[in-house]
Each structure stands twice: as structure tokens, then as C-alpha cells.
Write a protein that holds these residues in place. Structure first.
Motif, PDB file in Angstrom:
ATOM      1  N   ALA A  18      23.213  39.086  38.984  1.00 44.24           N
ATOM      2  CA  ALA A  18      23.710  40.458  38.849  1.00 44.24           C
ATOM      3  C   ALA A  18      24.855  40.704  39.814  1.00 44.24           C
ATOM      4  N   ARG A  20      29.170  41.014  40.702  1.00 43.87           N
ATOM      5  CA  ARG A  20      30.447  40.351  40.459  1.00 43.87           C
ATOM      6  C   ARG A  20      30.837  39.514  41.676  1.00 43.87           C
ATOM      7  N   ARG A  72      28.276  35.331  38.185  1.00 42.71           N
ATOM      8  CA  ARG A  72      28.889  36.521  38.783  1.00 42.71           C
ATOM      9  C   ARG A  72      30.403  36.495  38.629  1.00 42.71           C
ATOM     10  N   HIS A  75      31.092  37.680  35.254  1.00 48.21           N
ATOM     11  CA  HIS A  75      30.908  39.133  35.243  1.00 48.21           C
ATOM     12  C   HIS A  75      32.169  39.836  35.754  1.00 48.21           C
ATOM     13  N   ASP A  76      32.824  39.258  36.750  1.00 51.22           N
ATOM     14  CA  ASP A  76      34.026  39.868  37.307  1.00 51.22           C
ATOM     15  C   ASP A  76      35.144  39.921  36.276  1.00 51.22           C
ATOM     16  N   SER A  80      29.774  38.020  29.889  1.00 52.85           N
ATOM     17  CA  SER A  80      28.372  37.783  30.202  1.00 52.85           C
ATOM     18  C   SER A  80      28.198  36.388  30.797  1.00 52.85           C
ATOM     19  N   ALA A  81      27.187  36.232  31.639  1.00 47.38           N
ATOM     20  CA  ALA A  81      26.889  34.920  32.216  1.00 47.38           C
ATOM     21  C   ALA A  81      26.417  33.926  31.157  1.00 47.38           C
ATOM     22  N   SER A 109      35.507  49.357  38.106  1.00 42.25           N
ATOM     23  CA  SER A 109      34.142  49.004  37.699  1.00 42.25           C
ATOM     24  C   SER A 109      34.125  48.517  36.257  1.00 42.25           C
ATOM     25  N   ASN A 110      33.202  47.638  35.970  1.00 41.62           N
ATOM     26  CA  ASN A 110      32.935  47.264  34.592  1.00 41.62           C
ATOM     27  C   ASN A 110      31.423  47.326  34.398  1.00 41.62           C
ATOM     28  N   GLU A 111      30.931  46.869  33.260  1.00 40.98           N
ATOM     29  CA  GLU A 111      29.499  46.995  32.973  1.00 40.98           C
ATOM     30  C   GLU A 111      28.618  46.178  33.914  1.00 40.98           C
ATOM     31  N   PHE A 112      29.206  45.288  34.702  1.00 46.68           N
ATOM     32  CA  PHE A 112      28.431  44.431  35.594  1.00 46.68           C
ATOM     33  C   PHE A 112      28.439  44.906  37.045  1.00 46.68           C
ATOM     34  N   GLY A 113      29.198  45.952  37.336  1.00 46.99           N
ATOM     35  CA  GLY A 113      29.186  46.487  38.686  1.00 46.99           C
ATOM     36  C   GLY A 113      30.553  46.922  39.154  1.00 46.99           C
TER      37      GLY A 113
END
Length: 126
Positions: A18, A20, A72, A75-76, A80-81, A109-113
Motif C-alpha cells: 500500500a 507509493r 509501490r 502505484h506511484d 495496480s501492483a 494524490s492518486n487512488e493509491f495515496g
């Protein structure tokens, strides 16, 4: 992010996908793993001959954090991983992942943080 901070962060987030990871965090950790394998491979060659004892243990110890920091990193970039599974496609999968790993992360920000470069506060888990 410097070398020591990146390696420490990757080990502190040992099994955490979870969030980035910046490019510097990912690539410093890749350098750490490469250098560790080279050094321990030489030590293995001197001490154990052809047996790869120390480098094998090092590889097992760094497998989980390697996969997690790669997830991660994806995610950045807004992916998706699960895209890490592309690695099973010979050559093409590696090249696609390499291209994504070198790209700049999404701004803001994006959906991953939150953006790790912007210094935004992390959201409170629910």
C-alpha cells in the motif's frame, strides 16, 4: 531520498504494498540488491566455491521487500501492483515494467495515496 534512507524505508515497509514509492526509493533499493548480490557472490565463491549460500539467503531475505517496493513504484505511476505479473512474459514483460519504473509518478494524490514528492499528509486508514 538518499541511499541509506531508501534502503531503511524499504525494510521498514517489508511487506507493505500500500502507498507509493518515488523513483529514487525504488532505484536505490535496486542498487542495494545488485551490490549485495555481487559482494555476497564473491564471498560465496571464495568461501564455498560454487555453492551460493550467502547470496541465496540474501535473495530470500530481500524478495518480499523487492516485490513490495516494485508494487509501490507502480502505484506511484497510477497502476495496480498486479501489473508486476507481466514479468512472466519473457523479455516484453521486463521491458514494459522497466519503462513504467523509470517514468515520473503522477502529480498529486492518486487512488493509491498522496504524492510522496509533494509531502502531502498520508490519509488516515479506516
Amino acid at each position: 531520498m538518499d541511499f541509506q534512507t531508501a534502503v531503511r524505508t524499504c525494510f521498514q515497509k517489508y511487506a507493505t504494498i500500500a502507498g507509493r514509492a518515488r523513483r529514487s526509493e525504488y532505484w536505490w533499493f535496486v542498487l542495494f540488491i545488485f551490490a549485495g548480490n555481487v559482494v555476497l557472490g564473491l564471498v560465496d565463491q571464495i568461501v564455498f566455491g560454487s555453492a551460493q549460500v550467502l547470496s541465496g539467503i540474501f535473495g530470500l531475505a530481500t524478495l518480499v521487500p523487492s516485490v513490495c517496493v516494485a508494487g509501490r513504484r507502480l502505484h506511484d505511476t497510477g497502476r495496480s501492483a498486479w501489473w508486476l505479473l507481466l514479468i512472466v512474459i519473457p523479455l516484453i514483460g521486463f521491458l514494459v515494467l522497466l519503462w513504467w519504473f523509470v517514468q515520473k509518478g503522477t502529480d498529486g494524490s492518486n487512488e493509491f495515496g498522496p504524492d510522496p514528492l509533494a509531502g502531502e499528509p498520508a490519509p488516515v486508514p479506516r
